[in-house]
Enzyme design. Structure first.
Site, PDB file in Angstrom:
ATOM      1  N   GLY A 137       0.805  -5.456   0.785  1.00 39.30           N
ATOM      2  CA  GLY A 137      -0.100  -5.687  -0.341  1.00 39.30           C
ATOM      3  C   GLY A 137       0.614  -6.187  -1.582  1.00 39.30           C
ATOM      4  N   GLU A 145       0.800  -9.764  -1.034  1.00 42.39           N
ATOM      5  CA  GLU A 145      -0.569 -10.305  -1.127  1.00 42.39           C
ATOM      6  C   GLU A 145      -1.001 -10.453  -2.588  1.00 42.39           C
ATOM      7  OE1 GLU A 145      -2.088  -7.424   1.800  1.00 42.39           O
ATOM      8  OE2 GLU A 145      -2.996  -9.148   2.770  1.00 42.39           O
ATOM      9  N   ALA A 203       0.839  -1.206   0.000  1.00 46.20           N
ATOM     10  CA  ALA A 203       0.000   0.000   0.000  1.00 46.20           C
ATOM     11  C   ALA A 203       0.871   1.252   0.000  1.00 46.20           C
ATOM     12  CB  ALA A 203      -0.886  -0.010   1.235  1.00 46.20           C
ATOM     13  N   GLU A 259       2.549  -5.673   8.022  1.00 43.37           N
ATOM     14  CA  GLU A 259       1.404  -4.861   8.449  1.00 43.37           C
ATOM     15  C   GLU A 259       1.316  -4.663   9.959  1.00 43.37           C
ATOM     16  OE1 GLU A 259       1.336  -6.969   5.921  1.00 43.37           O
ATOM     17  OE2 GLU A 259      -0.017  -6.270   4.352  1.00 43.37           O
TER      18      GLU A 259
HETATM   19  N1  CO8 Z   1       4.439   3.621  -0.004  1.00 44.94           N
HETATM   20  C1  CO8 Z   1       4.858   4.795  -0.524  1.00 44.94           C
HETATM   21  N2  CO8 Z   1       6.125   5.036  -0.891  1.00 44.94           N
HETATM   22  C2  CO8 Z   1       7.014   4.036  -0.714  1.00 44.94           C
HETATM   23  C3  CO8 Z   1       6.651   2.783  -0.171  1.00 44.94           C
HETATM   24  C4  CO8 Z   1       5.280   2.589   0.181  1.00 44.94           C
HETATM   25  N3  CO8 Z   1       4.822   1.423   0.660  1.00 44.94           N
HETATM   26  N4  CO8 Z   1       7.754   2.007  -0.100  1.00 44.94           N
HETATM   27  C5  CO8 Z   1       8.764   2.742  -0.590  1.00 44.94           C
HETATM   28  N5  CO8 Z   1       8.329   3.964  -0.953  1.00 44.94           N
HETATM   29  C6  CO8 Z   1       9.109   5.064  -1.527  1.00 44.94           C
HETATM   30  C7  CO8 Z   1      10.154   5.549  -0.557  1.00 44.94           C
HETATM   31  O1  CO8 Z   1       9.600   6.431   0.386  1.00 44.94           O
HETATM   32  C8  CO8 Z   1      11.138   6.196  -1.498  1.00 44.94           C
HETATM   33  O2  CO8 Z   1      10.647   7.451  -1.875  1.00 44.94           O
HETATM   34  P1  CO8 Z   1      11.593   8.782  -1.709  1.00 44.94           P
HETATM   35  O3  CO8 Z   1      12.722   8.543  -2.673  1.00 44.94           O
HETATM   36  O4  CO8 Z   1      10.675   9.879  -2.129  1.00 44.94           O
HETATM   37  O5  CO8 Z   1      12.013   8.809  -0.291  1.00 44.94           O
HETATM   38  C9  CO8 Z   1      11.091   5.305  -2.718  1.00 44.94           C
HETATM   39  O6  CO8 Z   1       9.846   4.589  -2.625  1.00 44.94           O
HETATM   40  C10 CO8 Z   1      12.204   4.268  -2.755  1.00 44.94           C
HETATM   41  O7  CO8 Z   1      12.214   3.615  -1.501  1.00 44.94           O
HETATM   42  P2  CO8 Z   1      13.563   3.425  -0.655  1.00 44.94           P
HETATM   43  O8  CO8 Z   1      14.453   4.595  -0.833  1.00 44.94           O
HETATM   44  O9  CO8 Z   1      13.176   3.030   0.734  1.00 44.94           O
HETATM   45  O10 CO8 Z   1      14.181   2.202  -1.474  1.00 44.94           O
HETATM   46  P3  CO8 Z   1      14.917   0.915  -0.909  1.00 44.94           P
HETATM   47  O11 CO8 Z   1      15.260   0.120  -2.129  1.00 44.94           O
HETATM   48  O12 CO8 Z   1      15.969   1.261   0.046  1.00 44.94           O
HETATM   49  O13 CO8 Z   1      13.799   0.106  -0.098  1.00 44.94           O
HETATM   50  C11 CO8 Z   1      11.685  -0.945   0.337  1.00 44.94           C
HETATM   51  C12 CO8 Z   1      12.635  -0.379  -0.727  1.00 44.94           C
HETATM   52  C13 CO8 Z   1      12.321  -2.181   0.969  1.00 44.94           C
HETATM   53  C14 CO8 Z   1      10.429  -1.350  -0.399  1.00 44.94           C
HETATM   54  C15 CO8 Z   1      11.434   0.100   1.427  1.00 44.94           C
HETATM   55  O14 CO8 Z   1      11.085   1.322   0.812  1.00 44.94           O
HETATM   56  C16 CO8 Z   1      10.324  -0.262   2.374  1.00 44.94           C
HETATM   57  O15 CO8 Z   1      10.547  -1.007   3.302  1.00 44.94           O
HETATM   58  N6  CO8 Z   1       9.115   0.298   2.152  1.00 44.94           N
HETATM   59  C17 CO8 Z   1       7.994   0.101   3.036  1.00 44.94           C
HETATM   60  C18 CO8 Z   1       7.255  -1.128   2.630  1.00 44.94           C
HETATM   61  C19 CO8 Z   1       6.122  -1.455   3.554  1.00 44.94           C
HETATM   62  O16 CO8 Z   1       6.182  -1.387   4.759  1.00 44.94           O
HETATM   63  N7  CO8 Z   1       5.020  -1.905   2.927  1.00 44.94           N
HETATM   64  C20 CO8 Z   1       3.869  -2.367   3.628  1.00 44.94           C
HETATM   65  C21 CO8 Z   1       2.763  -1.456   3.360  1.00 44.94           C
HETATM   66  S1  CO8 Z   1       1.376  -1.960   4.299  1.00 44.94           S
HETATM   67  C22 CO8 Z   1       0.413  -2.746   3.197  1.00 44.94           C
HETATM   68  O17 CO8 Z   1       0.776  -2.981   2.092  1.00 44.94           O
HETATM   69  C23 CO8 Z   1      -0.919  -3.105   3.711  1.00 44.94           C
HETATM   70  C24 CO8 Z   1      -1.819  -3.581   2.624  1.00 44.94           C
HETATM   71  C25 CO8 Z   1      -3.062  -3.962   3.292  1.00 44.94           C
HETATM   72  C26 CO8 Z   1      -4.118  -3.972   2.290  1.00 44.94           C
HETATM   73  C27 CO8 Z   1      -5.386  -4.271   2.907  1.00 44.94           C
HETATM   74  C28 CO8 Z   1      -6.419  -4.317   1.826  1.00 44.94           C
HETATM   75  C29 CO8 Z   1      -7.664  -5.018   2.173  1.00 44.94           C
END
Ligand code: CO8
Length: 260
Positions: free
Chosen positions: A111, A114, A66, A134
């Site tokens: 997600g 998922e 998400a 999550e």
């Molecule tokens: N949302 C928005 N932006 C994101 C997200 C995200 N989930 N993940 C990464 N980004 C952005 C970063 O903020 C960054 O942006 P900026 O350059 O502007 O700072 C850019 O993407 C690149 O990210 P990183 O610099 O962190 O890149 P890395 O290669 O170092 O790391 C990762 C990539 C491992 C993906 C890391 O960014 C990370 O851990 N992100 C968080 C992921 C996370 O926690 N996801 C879970 C989300 S919760 C969810 O999905 C719930 C779904 C439930 C659905 C329910 C429906 C019924």
């Protein structure tokens, strides 16, 4: 900044669907989800699409789940609508009649994982990480994660992954059955496309019926499952493709299936 879904039809009958939002780790924003949902609605009815491979733009992340930045700005009602949209979209992945493969060409979290769990098969990158973080964000996997993960890897392992939010490598994901293949990141897409190509050569009605029989059968007792299998088999008996399969065997050539 680009925020779209790429759809590429390959000559093999495989359709490659790419999440294109690399600057935000292909996170599922509302805009991206709506595009993905529209794409899935169209693909379900396209006879020429024999198998679908999902992948993410860039060379590091399949999908970060998400969009956490977008969600920060949302009121509760909007969060509910977005959560419903993610759920509906991922359900459409699961309900595609064609075989589906997640070519997880990099990290998949929340997600994003998922979405991959809703596919029939997953190919992981050995060195990338996968998880459902999550609960670390004080929510739960709500797009099928609490249901599909335990069915795939067992209750104990799923609870550990979900309760701790830990990230496992693609190599571990393969060992516990979360992914059916793990390979170097650069090879993920080729491997997935190759698998999809093998599937796309087979009878499309048979593939759809086998998928239905497995997916519905696994949810029920064996006797009911066997009844479902009979019904699914019945659907293949009157097809032109079944006759083509027998003809091709007799003539020692590859069958040409038309989905009728
Ligand atoms: N949302 C928005 N932006 C994101 C997200 C995200 N989930 N993940 C990464 N980004 C952005 C970063 O903020 C960054 O942006 P900026 O350059 O502007 O700072 C850019 O993407 C690149 O990210 P990183 O610099 O962190 O890149 P890395 O290669 O170092 O790391 C990762 C990539 C491992 C993906 C890391 O960014 C990370 O851990 N992100 C968080 C992921 C996370 O926690 N996801 C879970 C989300 S919760 C969810 O999905 C719930 C779904 C439930 C659905 C329910 C429906 C019924």
């Amino acid at each position: 900044m680009s925020e779209t879904v790429g759809v590429e039809m390959l000559s093999s009958g495989v359709c490659k669907v790419t999440l294109i939002r690399p600057e935000a780790a292909n996170a599922l924003s509302v805009q991206l989800l709506e595009k993905l949902k529209d794409t899935l609605e169209a693909l379900a009815f396209q006879k020429e699409v024999r198998a679908v491979v999902f992948t993410g733009a860039g060379d590091k992340v399949f999908c970060a789940g998400a969009d956490l930045k977008e969600r920060r700005r949302m009121e509760e009602e909007e969060v509910r609508r977005t959560v419903a949209l993610i759920g509906e979209t991922i359900e459409k992945v699961a309900k595609l009649p064609q075989p589906t493969i997640a070519a997880m060409n990099g990290t998949a979290l929340g997600g994003g994982l998922e979405l991959a769990l809703a596919c029939d098969l997953r190919v992981a990158a050995e060195e990338s990480v996968y998880g459902l973080p999550e609960t670390t964000l004080a929510i739960i996997p709500g797009a099928g994660g609490t249901q599909r993960l335990p069915r795939l890897i067992g209750v104990g392992r799923a609870k550990e992954m979900i309760f701790t939010g830990k990230r496992i490598t693609g190599a571990e994901a393969y060992l516990i059955g979360l992914a059916q293949y793990a390979c170097p990141l650069a090879k993920v897409e080729t491997l997935a496309l190759d698998l999809a190509k093998q599937m796309s050569a087979n009878g499309p009605i048979a593939l759809a019926q086998a998928k239905k029989a497995i997916d519905n059968g696994i949810e029920t007792d064996l006797a009911t499952g066997l009844e479902l299998e009979k019904l699914a088999y019945e659907r293949t008996i009157s097809t032109k493709d079944r006759l083509e399969g027998l003809e091709a065997f007799k003539e020692k050539r590859k069958p040409q299936y038309i989905g009728e």
